[in-house]
Design an enzyme around this catalytic site. Structure first.
Site, PDB file in Angstrom:
ATOM      1  N   HIS A 275       0.820  -1.214   0.000  1.00 43.91           N
ATOM      2  CA  HIS A 275       0.000   0.000   0.000  1.00 43.91           C
ATOM      3  C   HIS A 275       0.853   1.262   0.000  1.00 43.91           C
ATOM      4  CE1 HIS A 275      -3.353   2.646   0.750  1.00 43.91           C
ATOM      5  NE2 HIS A 275      -2.733   3.144   1.794  1.00 43.91           N
ATOM      6  N   CYS A 276       2.091   1.184   0.480  1.00 36.92           N
ATOM      7  CA  CYS A 276       2.853   2.407   0.743  1.00 36.92           C
ATOM      8  C   CYS A 276       3.609   2.960  -0.461  1.00 36.92           C
ATOM      9  CB  CYS A 276       3.824   2.173   1.895  1.00 36.92           C
ATOM     10  SG  CYS A 276       3.018   1.889   3.487  1.00 36.92           S
ATOM     11  N   ILE A 277       4.618   2.231  -0.930  1.00 36.96           N
ATOM     12  CA  ILE A 277       5.567   2.821  -1.877  1.00 36.96           C
ATOM     13  C   ILE A 277       4.943   3.152  -3.235  1.00 36.96           C
ATOM     14  CG2 ILE A 277       7.858   2.599  -2.888  1.00 36.96           C
ATOM     15  CD1 ILE A 277       8.588   0.667  -0.755  1.00 36.96           C
ATOM     16  N   ASP A 280       1.893   6.262  -1.793  1.00 34.23           N
ATOM     17  CA  ASP A 280       2.090   7.408  -0.911  1.00 34.23           C
ATOM     18  C   ASP A 280       2.853   8.576  -1.532  1.00 34.23           C
ATOM     19  OD1 ASP A 280       0.756   5.812   0.838  1.00 34.23           O
ATOM     20  OD2 ASP A 280       2.474   5.344   2.096  1.00 34.23           O
TER      21      ASP A 280
END
Length: 445
Positions: A275-277, A280
Site C-alpha cells: 500500500h505504501c511505496i 504514498d
C-alpha cells in the site's frame, strides 16, 4: 475546580481506564489493536466488512502479523472485541483511524474512506475524546479534513476533544520488528493533544518520537516511503542500463554494499507493491501543485517503477523468442508469486497482477503459483482476475509451461526442483543465483 477534559482523559490513559476504538481492522488496524490491548487498554475494533467479524468471532486472524493464539488471548482477557456498529464509538476515549488512502485512476488522493470515517466519528463525538489519524496522507489532512469535519459538530479541538496524527509503520513479514517495537512518531493539534498522544502511544509501544505538528508527522511518513521509491527506481533504471551492457546489476550491488559508509543497498524487481511505496509518494506530488512546485524526482521514480512490469514482460517475450522460438502470444506462462513481497500473503498493488494482465493482453496464457495466496480475491483494479486459483507445483505441471516468471521469491518453494522441470525461467529476484542454481535456461530480468 472540576478537572478539565484534558486532565480527565490523561488520567484515564495513564491508569489504563481509557477504551480505545480502532477503525479499520486490516494490515495496520488489527496488529495495532493487539498491541494496545496487550498494554492494558480495552479495545473495540470497528470495520464495515462483516467477513472480518465472522473471522474474529471465530478467533481466526486473517493477518499474518497476528496469530490466532494472540487474538484469542486478548478476547479471553476481555480486552478486545470487534463490531460493525459504529455507535460504540461513543464509549471510546481514544479513536484511531486506520482506513485505506488509495489513489484515483488519475493518481490523485482518494480520501473518501478518511472522510466517511470522520463523519461516522462526528456522529458520536463527545467531549473528552482523542481522535487520531494513522492512514498515510498528504501534509494537512488531519487538521484540514479530519479536524474540520469533527468541529462541524460544534465541539472544538483542543478544548472539547483532541486531534493527533501518528503514521503507521507496519512491514508485513518483518521478523525483527512489530507494532510494539517500532518507534512511533506522534503529533497533536496543540500541546495538550501532543501530551495525550505521547501518553497513549508511550503505553503501547517501546518508544515515541514527538514532532511539532500533525503536518510534520504526515510528512515524515511520506519522506520514508519516497526515499524507498526513489532508490528502488534508481536500481531499476540501472538494471536496464547495465543489462544492455552485459553487466549483472545484482553483482554490482553486492560488491557496492561492501563499502562500510556512504552506500545503502536497494534491489530491483518486477515493479512495486504494497500500500505504501506505489501510492504514498503521489500524495505529496498532488499537494505540491498547490504551491506551484514540481516534484520531478518523485514523479520520475513513479514512472520508472510503474514501467517495470511491461519491461519484464518484454524480456520474457524476448527470451521465449530466442530460447524457444515461440511467440508470447502462443505461450503458457506460470507466474511464481502473487504477493508483492516474499513470505507474506499481501497482494495489495502487487506487480504480479499487472504482469498477468500484460501477458494476457499480448495473447499469452498466464497462471500463478503462490504458497500463501490460494485464490485471487476481489481487487479494485483487477476484477477480471478474481477467483483464479494457485496451481500446484509438480514436475509435470511445471513442464507444461513454456516459461516460469519468478515475480516473488518466497522461501516456501523448491527452486532446485523448479529448475529441473522448467524449460525456461525468467528470474526478476536473482533467487536462483543466490541459491547457487544458476543455469543456462535461467534468465535474469
Amino acid at each position: 475546580m472540576a478537572p478539565s477534559t484534558f486532565d480527565t482523559l490523561l488520567h484515564k490513559i495513564e491508569t489504563r481506564a481509557a477504551r480505545a476504538g480502532i477503525i479499520g481492522l486490516g494490515y495496520v488496524g488489527l496488529p495495532l489493536a493487539m498491541a494496545v490491548a496487550r498494554s492494558g487498554f480495552a479495545v473495540t475494533g470497528f470495520d464495515i466488512d462483516p467477513r472480518k467479524m465472522v473471522a474474529l468471532d471465530a478467533r481466526r486472524s486473517y493477518i499474518d502479523a497476528v496469530s490466532d493464539e494472540a487474538l484469542s488471548a486478548e478476547i479471553d482477557a476481555g480486552r478486545f472485541k470487534a463490531t460493525t456498529d459504529f455507535a460504540g464509538l461513543a464509549e471510546c476515549d481514544v479513536v484511531i483511524i486506520c482506513v485505506p488512502t488509495p489513489l484515483t485512476k488519475h493518481r490523485d488522493p482518494d480520501l473518501s474512506f478518511v472522510e466517511a470515517t470522520s463523519r461516522s466519528i462526528a456522529a458520536h463525538l463527545r467531549p473528552g475524546q482523542l481522535v487520531v489519524l494513522e492512514s498515510t496522507t498528504y501534509p494537512g489532512t488531519t487538521d484540514d479534513v479530519v479536524k474540520v469535519i469533527l468541529e462541524g459538530t460544534g465541539l472544538k479541538s483542543g478544548s472539547d476533544f483532541f486531534v493527533g496524527f501518528s503514521p503507521e509503520r507496519e512491514d508485513p513479514g518483518n521478523q525483527h520488528y512489530n507494532t510494539a517495537t517500532i518507534p512511533k512518531v506522534v503529533a497533536g493539534d496543540g500541546s495538550e493533544a501532543l501530551a495525550l498522544m505521547k501518553a497513549f502511544y508511550g503505553a503501547a509501544v517501546s518508544s515515541v518520537v514527538p514532532v511539532s505538528s500533525n503536518a510534520t508527522a504526515e510528512a515524515v511518513k511520506l519522506t520514508e516511503n519516497i526515499f524507498r521509491s526513489v532508490n528502488i527506481a534508481l536500481v531499476n533504471e540501472l538494471k536496464t542500463v547495465y543489462a544492455a551492457m552485459g553487466i549483472d546489476v545484482w553483482e554490482v550491488i553486492d560488491a557496492a554494499k561492501t563499502k562500510p559508509f556512504g552506500y545503502m543497498p536497494f534491489y530491483p524487481g518486477p515493479g512495486l507493491g504494497g500500500h505504501c511505496i506505489p501510492i504514498d509518494p503521489f500524495y505529496l506530488t498532488w499537494k505540491s501543485r498547490e504551491y506551484e512546485l514540481p516534484t520531478r524526482f518523485i514523479e520520475l521514480a513513479g514512472e520508472i517503477n510503474s514501467a517495470m512490469p511491461r519491461y519484464i514482460v518484454g524480456k520474457l517475450a524476448e527470451a521465449l523468442d530466442i530460447r524457444a522460438g515461440k511467440a508470447l502470444s502462443r505461450s503458457r506462462v506460470l507466474v511464481l508469486g502473487l504477493a508483492y513481497k516474499k513470505n507474506v500473503a499481501d497482494i495489495r498493488e502487487s506487480p504480479s497482477l499487472r504482469l498477468i494482465e500484460i501477458i494476457e493482453e499480448r495473447g499469452g496464457h498466464a497462471d500463478y503459483h503462490d504458497p500463501f495466496v490460494a485464490e485471487i480475491p476481489p481487487t479494485r483494479e483487477y476484477q477480471a482476475l478474481k477467483g483464479r486459483k494457485s496451481v500446484t507445483l509438480t514436475p509435470d505441471t511445471i513442464a507444461g509451461y513454456d516459461a516460469v516468471l519468478v515475480a516473488t521469491d518466497h522461501d516456501r518453494v523448491d527452486y532446485a526442483g523448479l529448475s529441473k522441470s522448467a524449460a525456461l525461467i525468467i528470474d526478476t529476484r536473482n533467487v536462483f543465483n543466490r541459491l547457487g542454481l544458476s543455469a543456462d535456461h535461467v534468465i535474469k530480468a
